[in-house]
Scaffold this motif. Structure first.
Motif, PDB file in Angstrom:
ATOM      1  N   VAL A  13       0.857  -1.198   0.000  1.00 56.41           N
ATOM      2  CA  VAL A  13       0.000   0.000   0.000  1.00 56.41           C
ATOM      3  C   VAL A  13       0.883   1.233   0.000  1.00 56.41           C
ATOM      4  CG1 VAL A  13      -1.766   1.293   1.274  1.00 56.41           C
ATOM      5  CG2 VAL A  13      -1.829  -1.229   1.244  1.00 56.41           C
ATOM      6  N   ARG A  14       0.720   2.081  -1.029  1.00 59.32           N
ATOM      7  CA  ARG A  14       1.524   3.295  -1.163  1.00 59.32           C
ATOM      8  C   ARG A  14       0.873   4.454  -0.426  1.00 59.32           C
ATOM      9  NH1 ARG A  14       4.355   4.131  -6.065  1.00 59.32           N
ATOM     10  NH2 ARG A  14       5.130   5.919  -4.899  1.00 59.32           N
ATOM     11  N   GLY A  15       1.683   5.281   0.207  1.00 57.93           N
ATOM     12  CA  GLY A  15       1.183   6.393   1.001  1.00 57.93           C
ATOM     13  C   GLY A  15       0.617   7.529   0.177  1.00 57.93           C
ATOM     14  N   ALA A  16      -0.130   8.399   0.849  1.00 54.01           N
ATOM     15  CA  ALA A  16      -0.787   9.524   0.194  1.00 54.01           C
ATOM     16  C   ALA A  16       0.236  10.573  -0.236  1.00 54.01           C
ATOM     17  CB  ALA A  16      -1.816  10.137   1.143  1.00 54.01           C
ATOM     18  N   VAL A  17       1.187  10.859   0.630  1.00 54.00           N
ATOM     19  CA  VAL A  17       2.171  11.915   0.372  1.00 54.00           C
ATOM     20  C   VAL A  17       3.341  11.316  -0.403  1.00 54.00           C
ATOM     21  CG1 VAL A  17       3.766  13.559   1.455  1.00 54.00           C
ATOM     22  CG2 VAL A  17       1.508  13.151   2.477  1.00 54.00           C
ATOM     23  N   THR A  18       3.706  11.940  -1.534  1.00 56.92           N
ATOM     24  CA  THR A  18       4.796  11.407  -2.363  1.00 56.92           C
ATOM     25  C   THR A  18       5.727  12.553  -2.774  1.00 56.92           C
ATOM     26  OG1 THR A  18       3.428  11.685  -4.319  1.00 56.92           O
ATOM     27  CG2 THR A  18       3.402   9.511  -3.282  1.00 56.92           C
ATOM     28  N   GLU A  19       6.848  12.169  -3.407  1.00 54.44           N
ATOM     29  CA  GLU A  19       7.777  13.147  -3.993  1.00 54.44           C
ATOM     30  C   GLU A  19       8.372  14.109  -2.972  1.00 54.44           C
ATOM     31  OE1 GLU A  19       7.196  14.033  -7.968  1.00 54.44           O
ATOM     32  OE2 GLU A  19       6.758  11.895  -7.904  1.00 54.44           O
ATOM     33  N   ALA A  73      11.630  15.182  -0.712  1.00 54.13           N
ATOM     34  CA  ALA A  73      13.071  15.060  -0.931  1.00 54.13           C
ATOM     35  C   ALA A  73      13.731  14.002  -0.037  1.00 54.13           C
ATOM     36  CB  ALA A  73      13.738  16.416  -0.708  1.00 54.13           C
ATOM     37  N   MET A  74      13.337  13.942   1.234  1.00 54.17           N
ATOM     38  CA  MET A  74      14.038  13.072   2.159  1.00 54.17           C
ATOM     39  C   MET A  74      13.460  11.643   2.187  1.00 54.17           C
ATOM     40  SD  MET A  74      15.984  15.451   2.397  1.00 54.17           S
ATOM     41  CE  MET A  74      17.331  14.483   3.044  1.00 54.17           C
ATOM     42  N   GLN A  75      12.663  11.286   1.167  1.00 53.50           N
ATOM     43  CA  GLN A  75      12.108   9.926   0.994  1.00 53.50           C
ATOM     44  C   GLN A  75      11.502   9.372   2.287  1.00 53.50           C
ATOM     45  OE1 GLN A  75      16.164   8.881  -0.769  1.00 53.50           O
ATOM     46  NE2 GLN A  75      14.800   7.386  -1.722  1.00 53.50           N
ATOM     47  N   PRO A  76      10.590  10.121   2.910  1.00 55.53           N
ATOM     48  CA  PRO A  76      10.095   9.699   4.220  1.00 55.53           C
ATOM     49  C   PRO A  76       9.102   8.539   4.161  1.00 55.53           C
ATOM     50  CG  PRO A  76       8.896  11.622   3.466  1.00 55.53           C
ATOM     51  CD  PRO A  76       9.982  11.382   2.445  1.00 55.53           C
ATOM     52  N   THR A  77       9.097   7.792   5.252  1.00 51.76           N
ATOM     53  CA  THR A  77       7.996   6.883   5.574  1.00 51.76           C
ATOM     54  C   THR A  77       7.317   7.476   6.793  1.00 51.76           C
ATOM     55  OG1 THR A  77       9.067   4.909   4.707  1.00 51.76           O
ATOM     56  CG2 THR A  77       7.452   4.568   6.463  1.00 51.76           C
ATOM     57  N   TYR A  78       5.976   7.508   6.780  1.00 49.41           N
ATOM     58  CA  TYR A  78       5.226   8.019   7.926  1.00 49.41           C
ATOM     59  C   TYR A  78       4.010   7.113   8.063  1.00 49.41           C
ATOM     60  CZ  TYR A  78       3.177  11.684  11.018  1.00 49.41           C
ATOM     61  OH  TYR A  78       2.655  12.393  12.077  1.00 49.41           O
ATOM     62  N   LEU A  79       4.069   6.208   9.030  1.00 53.31           N
ATOM     63  CA  LEU A  79       2.986   5.244   9.256  1.00 53.31           C
ATOM     64  C   LEU A  79       2.366   5.487  10.617  1.00 53.31           C
ATOM     65  CD1 LEU A  79       4.843   1.936   8.169  1.00 53.31           C
ATOM     66  CD2 LEU A  79       3.516   3.501   6.715  1.00 53.31           C
ATOM     67  N   LEU A 114       3.497   6.058  15.835  1.00 52.19           N
ATOM     68  CA  LEU A 114       3.961   6.577  14.556  1.00 52.19           C
ATOM     69  C   LEU A 114       5.313   5.941  14.277  1.00 52.19           C
ATOM     70  CD1 LEU A 114       3.295  10.421  15.010  1.00 52.19           C
ATOM     71  CD2 LEU A 114       1.714   8.659  14.159  1.00 52.19           C
ATOM     72  N   LEU A 115       5.474   5.384  13.086  1.00 52.98           N
ATOM     73  CA  LEU A 115       6.790   4.908  12.655  1.00 52.98           C
ATOM     74  C   LEU A 115       7.229   5.814  11.513  1.00 52.98           C
ATOM     75  CD1 LEU A 115       9.162   2.937  12.715  1.00 52.98           C
ATOM     76  CD2 LEU A 115       7.874   1.465  11.148  1.00 52.98           C
ATOM     77  N   VAL A 116       8.300   6.556  11.736  1.00 54.68           N
ATOM     78  CA  VAL A 116       8.735   7.578  10.787  1.00 54.68           C
ATOM     79  C   VAL A 116      10.209   7.367  10.461  1.00 54.68           C
ATOM     80  CG1 VAL A 116       9.044  10.061  10.417  1.00 54.68           C
ATOM     81  CG2 VAL A 116       7.037   9.225  11.681  1.00 54.68           C
ATOM     82  N   SER A 117      10.535   7.409   9.167  1.00 58.14           N
ATOM     83  CA  SER A 117      11.944   7.309   8.781  1.00 58.14           C
ATOM     84  C   SER A 117      12.199   8.242   7.605  1.00 58.14           C
ATOM     85  CB  SER A 117      12.317   5.873   8.414  1.00 58.14           C
ATOM     86  OG  SER A 117      11.609   5.465   7.260  1.00 58.14           O
ATOM     87  N   GLY A 118      13.470   8.562   7.362  1.00 60.01           N
ATOM     88  CA  GLY A 118      13.816   9.426   6.238  1.00 60.01           C
ATOM     89  C   GLY A 118      15.321   9.483   6.042  1.00 60.01           C
TER      90      GLY A 118
END
Ligand code: FE2
Length: 291
Positions: free
Chosen positions: A165-171, A173-179, A247-251
């Motif tokens: 499942v791809r997230g709503a926010v894309t493009e 710069a820091m290629q984040p994941t926010y779950l 929240l699991l967040v990476s970048g």
């Protein structure tokens, strides 16, 4: 290279902080315990059942050089800015704003059914994008995709990808994941996280074990607590008896030096002085400078 599970390297306790025109909130990143976790400059958890704690809100204020991410659990935040945008971030919605080369905006939280709660994360912009045109991505609750698993796990995918499942926010710069991860009691969760990316898991309800390693060992977590994760290829968690929400967040880190002064985060002191001068001279806002 063998696969490495990320462990918890630090636990951060929330720091009660006063911001804006008198908003009481809990600060996780940018407090006394951790200044920043490149590329993440700040993490605040706001919310109260006492409107006096937040109704003064965040009247018109500037930003430059960063992205601000507002994710609401309950209640609404009304916003407007010098780009002419105005709207409301409702319950379960996200606004990912790139302040770029400068804007002023107002953020005013208010309760829905007596409840208000949400998060604001600041993400650094790399030097080459700090003076770029401001932009927004905004998604309502029903526009944020969810991954659902047989064990009752629900994962709201704000950015990044999980279970295909791809997230709503894309493009970004820091290629984040926010779950936003909701685990039922006893449920186990594994998520790949790119090696070299900074990552944290912020438990805001319940508790469990985070950063489970090869031998099954991990770190006990009880909300509200922020777990800073060490490097590796994935993150594993297990919910306790009451379940856990986090929240699991990476970048990708910018690996650049920063100079920060309130809502401005640039690379050098001279750029901060420039931002203050621009604000004083009426040349701060990107549109007004660049047409
Ligand atoms: Fe702001």
């Amino acid at each position: 290279m063998a696969s490495l599970h990320r462990s918890v390297t630090r636990l951060i306790e929330p720091e009660p902080t006063m911001e804006g025109a008198g908003v009481k909130l809990n600060r996780l990143i940018a407090g006394r315990q951790i200044d920043w976790l490149d590329p993440f400059l700040l993490l605040d958890h706001f919310g109260s059942d006492q409107p006096a704690d937040y109704m003064a809100g965040f009247p018109m204020h500037p930003h430059r050089g960063i992205e601000t991410v507002t994710y609401m659990l309950d209640g609404e935040t009304d916003h407007r800015d010098t780009m002419g945008n105005a709207g409301t971030i409702g319950p379960g919605a996200v606004q990912w704003m790139s302040a770029g080369g400068g804007l002023l905006h107002e953020e005013m939280p208010r309760p829905v059914n007596g409840k208000l709660e949400g998060f604001q994360l600041w993400v650094n912009l790399p030097a080459k994008l700090k003076m770029s045109r401001p932009s927004y991505q905004e998604f309502t609750a029903d526009q944020i995709p969810e991954a659902r698993r047989d064990d009752g796990t629900v994962i709201r995918v704000v950015a990044g990808e999980t279970d295909g499942v791809r997230g709503a926010v894309t493009e970004i710069a820091m290629q984040p994941t926010y779950l936003d991860v909701h685990l039922a009691p006893g449920a186990r969760f594994v998520q790949p996280v790119l090696r070299g990316h900074a990552a944290f898991a912020y438990a805001y309800r319940g508790g469990g074990t985070f950063g489970i390693g090869e031998g099954g060992e991990g770190t006990a977590i009880q909300a509200p607590q922020l777990a800073i994760l060490g490097d590796g290829d994935d993150f594993e968690a297990r919910a306790g008896d009451a379940g856990v929400r986090f929240l699991l967040v990476s970048g990708r880190p910018t690996r650049e030096t920063i100079a920060r002064y309130g809502p401005f985060v640039m690379n050098t002191r001279a750029e901060i002085v420039q931002a203050v001068n621009d604000l004083n001279n009426g040349t701060f806002v990107w549109e007004e400078r660049n047409g």
